[in-house]
Design an enzyme around this catalytic site. Sequence first.
Site, mmCIF file in Angstrom:
data_model
loop_
_atom_site.group_PDB
_atom_site.id
_atom_site.type_symbol
_atom_site.label_atom_id
_atom_site.label_comp_id
_atom_site.label_asym_id
_atom_site.label_seq_id
_atom_site.Cartn_x
_atom_site.Cartn_y
_atom_site.Cartn_z
ATOM 1 N N ASP A 8 0.497 -1.532 0.420
ATOM 2 C CA ASP A 8 0.253 0.133 0.400
ATOM 3 C C ASP A 8 1.355 1.134 0.246
ATOM 4 O OD1 ASP A 8 -0.915 -2.168 1.006
ATOM 5 O OD2 ASP A 8 -2.654 -0.969 2.013
ATOM 6 N N GLU A 39 -4.528 2.729 -2.719
ATOM 7 C CA GLU A 39 -6.099 2.686 -2.096
ATOM 8 C C GLU A 39 -5.415 4.064 -1.201
ATOM 9 O OE1 GLU A 39 -7.639 0.849 0.242
ATOM 10 O OE2 GLU A 39 -6.570 0.734 1.658
ATOM 11 N N ASN A 40 -4.083 4.231 -0.734
ATOM 12 C CA ASN A 40 -3.888 5.449 -0.614
ATOM 13 C C ASN A 40 -2.766 5.948 -0.748
ATOM 14 O OD1 ASN A 40 -3.544 2.658 1.822
ATOM 15 N ND2 ASN A 40 -4.839 4.208 2.121
ATOM 16 N N ASN A 67 -10.928 -0.986 0.684
ATOM 17 C CA ASN A 67 -11.690 0.139 1.679
ATOM 18 C C ASN A 67 -12.131 1.667 1.069
ATOM 19 O OD1 ASN A 67 -9.840 -0.405 2.756
ATOM 20 N ND2 ASN A 67 -10.012 0.746 4.640
ATOM 21 N N HIS A 68 -10.532 2.419 0.083
ATOM 22 C CA HIS A 68 -10.689 3.352 0.211
ATOM 23 C C HIS A 68 -10.489 3.833 -0.924
ATOM 24 C CE1 HIS A 68 -9.316 4.856 4.424
ATOM 25 N NE2 HIS A 68 -8.908 4.025 4.663
ATOM 26 N N HIS A 151 -7.249 -7.826 -0.032
ATOM 27 C CA HIS A 151 -7.332 -6.280 0.817
ATOM 28 C C HIS A 151 -8.277 -6.982 2.100
ATOM 29 C CE1 HIS A 151 -6.531 -2.370 1.369
ATOM 30 N NE2 HIS A 151 -7.338 -2.084 2.025
ATOM 31 N N HIS A 178 -0.753 -2.643 6.809
ATOM 32 C CA HIS A 178 -0.379 -1.753 6.094
ATOM 33 C C HIS A 178 1.492 -2.206 7.498
ATOM 34 C CE1 HIS A 178 -1.976 2.372 4.877
ATOM 35 N NE2 HIS A 178 -1.774 0.482 3.804
HETATM 36 FE FE FE2 Z 1 -7.722 -0.190 3.006
#
Ligand code: FE2
Length: 268
Positions: A8, A39-40, A67-68, A151, A178
């Site tokens: 990530d 996604e981050n 989710n992001h 994920h 993470h």
């Molecule tokens: Fe996530």
Amino acid sequence: MRVLFVGDIVGSPGRQIVRDRLADIVAQKKVHLVIANGENSAAGFGITPRLADEFLHDGIDVLTGGNHSWDRREIMDYLPHEPRLLRPANFPDGSPGSGLFCGTAKNGVKYAVLNLQGRTFLPAIDDPFRKADSELARLSPDIDFVFVDMHAETTSEKVAMGWYLDGRATAVVGTHTHVATADEHVLPQGTAYITDVGMTGPHGGVIGMDRQGIIKKFLDGLPARFEVAEGDVQMNTVLIETADESPRNSAGHLRARSIERLRFRLDT
Ligand code: FE2
């Protein structure tokens, strides 16, 4: 075949280490395919069209999400036009974009990348296990390498997915927490597995975000705005190598020979 997965990517420190180091790593390790979770990448929350374009231009072949994925409104219109940017496949039918991409790697091998999201301690979406069944069932027979980014928050859901897909995917790697786990191994039917690859970004905070804000939130429980952390910028990756000779796995795909954790720092 050698495939690098980059954990990530968080905020501008994560983007910077990818820009600075990825090309050298790909050349040194003779990597044929690069996949990353993005996604981050936009200040810790979501990904923008501009950042996705930059990653895809700078050597990442496929971007996965989680989710992001939806945090930046402008990505909704971009997703249907850029098939190399995935969002989890098990969001309800009709969600923008796709959770599956099929392409051809530098060495000519045809591959598929499937993005799934767990449901434990995450929003209630469709079943990732049955979605994996249906997505893998529609792969064309000429796909040789199958990569799955699971994920998810919990170790158990990711370990279960690894076993569920053993022999049907070449690799199942976990993302989202993470923090890299030390359980990388090849399952008995040839699927490379790790519970979490860890992140690409600053490790001077709490899973990528400024530690003062996060600690305050734990102390007072009030709504807060989080900033990306600073310090100890790392790129956490796994390198998956396949056995290119037969036998294949039960689904006819390449079996993994090894999975190796590789951690890079900005200054090393
Ligand atoms: Fe996530």
